[in-house]
Write a protein that holds these residues in place. Sequence first.
Motif, mmCIF file in Angstrom:
data_model
loop_
_atom_site.group_PDB
_atom_site.id
_atom_site.type_symbol
_atom_site.label_atom_id
_atom_site.label_comp_id
_atom_site.label_asym_id
_atom_site.label_seq_id
_atom_site.Cartn_x
_atom_site.Cartn_y
_atom_site.Cartn_z
ATOM 1 N N CYS A 74 29.836 7.093 -45.909
ATOM 2 C CA CYS A 74 29.939 7.917 -47.103
ATOM 3 C C CYS A 74 31.221 8.730 -47.023
ATOM 4 O O CYS A 74 31.423 9.483 -46.073
ATOM 5 C CB CYS A 74 28.740 8.864 -47.244
ATOM 6 S SG CYS A 74 28.955 9.965 -48.669
ATOM 7 N N ASN A 76 32.206 10.643 -49.742
ATOM 8 C CA ASN A 76 32.141 11.580 -50.867
ATOM 9 C C ASN A 76 32.302 13.015 -50.358
ATOM 10 O O ASN A 76 31.436 13.530 -49.656
ATOM 11 C CB ASN A 76 30.783 11.415 -51.576
ATOM 12 C CG ASN A 76 30.610 12.378 -52.726
ATOM 13 O OD1 ASN A 76 31.495 13.180 -53.012
ATOM 14 N ND2 ASN A 76 29.453 12.300 -53.364
ATOM 15 N N CYS A 79 29.328 15.370 -50.608
ATOM 16 C CA CYS A 79 28.012 14.964 -50.079
ATOM 17 C C CYS A 79 27.734 15.608 -48.717
ATOM 18 O O CYS A 79 28.623 15.670 -47.854
ATOM 19 C CB CYS A 79 27.962 13.446 -49.942
ATOM 20 S SG CYS A 79 26.414 12.853 -49.236
ATOM 21 N N SER A 81 26.169 14.330 -46.478
ATOM 22 C CA SER A 81 26.227 13.273 -45.462
ATOM 23 C C SER A 81 27.612 12.657 -45.333
ATOM 24 O O SER A 81 27.760 11.581 -44.754
ATOM 25 C CB SER A 81 25.216 12.173 -45.799
ATOM 26 O OG SER A 81 23.920 12.718 -45.776
ATOM 27 N N CYS A 93 25.288 5.432 -50.352
ATOM 28 C CA CYS A 93 24.849 6.550 -49.523
ATOM 29 C C CYS A 93 23.439 6.955 -49.988
ATOM 30 O O CYS A 93 23.229 7.173 -51.180
ATOM 31 C CB CYS A 93 25.813 7.722 -49.668
ATOM 32 S SG CYS A 93 25.156 9.247 -48.948
ATOM 33 N N CYS A 96 23.897 10.848 -51.719
ATOM 34 C CA CYS A 96 24.597 11.090 -52.989
ATOM 35 C C CYS A 96 24.566 9.866 -53.911
ATOM 36 O O CYS A 96 24.936 9.967 -55.074
ATOM 37 C CB CYS A 96 26.035 11.528 -52.724
ATOM 38 S SG CYS A 96 27.019 10.258 -51.924
HETATM 39 ZN ZN LIG Z 1 26.851 10.578 -49.627
#
Ligand SMILES: [Zn+2]
Lengths: 197, 473
Positions: A74, A76, A79, A81, A93, A96
């Motif tokens: 991920c 992002n 996010c 995570s 993911c 998100c």
């Molecule tokens: Zn994510």
Amino acid sequence: MKSENDIGRVSVKNGRYKIKGKFHIIEPNTPIFDDNGKLCGITNPRDMTYIHSYGGEAIFFESLSKGKLMASRCDNPKCDSKDSIFMPFRIYCPDCLRKNTVIDITDIAKKTAMIHSFIITERSGAFNTLKKPIKFINVEFEDVCTIFMGYLSVGEPKIGMRVVPIFQTKKPTYTIMDISWVPVGTSESELPDNFTF
Amino acid sequence: MIKFSDKQLKIPKMARPVYLATSGMSRFGRAFPTLRTEELCIEALTEAADFIKMTPAELKRYIHTAYYGHFADHFGDQLLGEAVIHDRLGLDPLGTIGVKTGGATGGSTIWEAIKAVASGYSDCALAMGWERMDEVPTDEGNHLISCAADKDWETPLGHIYTGYYAVMAQRYWQIFGKAEDSFRKIMAEIAVKNRGYARMNPHAHGGMKITVEDVINSPVVAYPLRALDCCLMSVGAACGVVCDEKTAYELTDNPLRIWIGAGSHTLRVADRRDMKIPLLPNEEPGLYDDLGKRFPGGDRYPGFSSFLAARIASYYVYNMTGVVDPCEDLDVIELHDAFTISDIQSYEDVGLRPYGEGRDYIESGDAYHTNPKTGKPGRLPSNLCGGLIGCMHAVGATGLMQIAEIGYHIWNRWADIHGDEKKWKKFGREKPKDWTDLQVKGAKRGLTISHAGVGSHVTATILMHPNHLLKED
Ligand SMILES: [Zn+2]
């Protein structure tokens, strides 16, 4: 076994599946009689081949045939995570739901893969093609937030043992069976048929 | 690291109280070559009607919606099997739906029925579950079960679910069991206990008089698991009828209150991300700070050694009902003993013992009808029907069988159900000469855990005698 010509095969043309060969084999049903010779049931033979799309995971399975282990990450920035590396590969993911970035972790696997747990079993279900006993292992990697389910092809598994991936590059099945594991230090000559480092 | 929001951790609320009015089950067996599934379902519903001195036709007139659970269409080779059973039970044109959550299907089925009544949609709902596991040879059955794992990432590996499941057992065995002989013996004691209790149950098909040595010497399935550590593969049906208060008391003078919580976790055991241990009402913050020190390798949660879904389901239902310490507040429980070792793992998930100390529930004698150490009643007896190891695991029926069994204790009718000579004969089974009444005397509250595979779905059901609630509605 079906003959080579009869094996069901599928191609894609203009976004549609085209099938060739036999996708089912018809076999007559037979009666079941009880202890007293009275009819109590019937057999229903069934032999089918499914057509399955790997979708966004196709790159993972295709890469195995080329000796590469692909994970996803991920990226992002918003996010919780972010930077999580997923193996098993996740297309999106789970937090998100943004598309993950596909990354190659073959080197991480070679350098850090370790057995998290394992089980050895003589049992298998119908359609099994792995050699028995099957040595199931779960492999953890540095910096990867999940663990990978696989099987050990050489030696005896132990929790904490370092292993390296091997790939069925010479005759790929394009399934999860194309990746297996061997203890660090295993030589090329010890690998099962059709596998390479 | 996974985090949960407050909204996700909200304690579930039922808009009105729900009661279990009656329960029933069929005989269970490895195979029934001369019985159709509907015959077993009708046997279960008839027993439920008999239990409250009604005819099936009288009981059916109260049912408003019906919920059916069976794990795999593949096993019975009948899509929409629920519609077949609904028709054969003569319940058309009532609204009905099928439920499928693997090993937790029985629990999930009654979860749906309970919500229907709690919401006011129905005043009386039927939950019925079954499984037909004898229509394919065992190796094909194993393949079908393996299809409940991830079909791309796991199933091709051996087509054997044990392989994906037992890695958890291995990890628990080495980290928390420390691979000690004493721990191996505790696992065996669970098999001895549950198979022994099953001998007193005419519905059960796995009753055996065995010793710890028999278990330890039984063939290895996947070390450390041996044949006698594993649950049965069964055919049979079970049901429960849940109602609002008014309807419940029309059906019987003695309905029980029922609540249920549900949880889930990834289908792929390896795909678990770490998180902080969610605490149950009897656990203090900080309790697990040194878990990894006490059990090296045990600091990863839920890792491979715990079932998050069971913990979350327990968290919801304990908080719904006011249960603080299950060993103190409950009198009898039915756990999902798919394997002896997963039984121990679940003692911790549901808070009978803290994480890492599950073995003590057996060692202390608490888990027995009669504590073998003291000769006194066990503190919180478990799986007195024999559980999945001794009674049955007809997957879609299991969770409903467990609820019926806990009900029988609270209704104080355990001996009626299990001691009846006529029933033993009808099922073609011999009542043992040393048959023992396993009624838990004075039981008022109980718990059942219905659990799927590596922990993808779990429900936790609490039953209470309405005069013995732990908190006001
Ligand atoms: Zn994510």
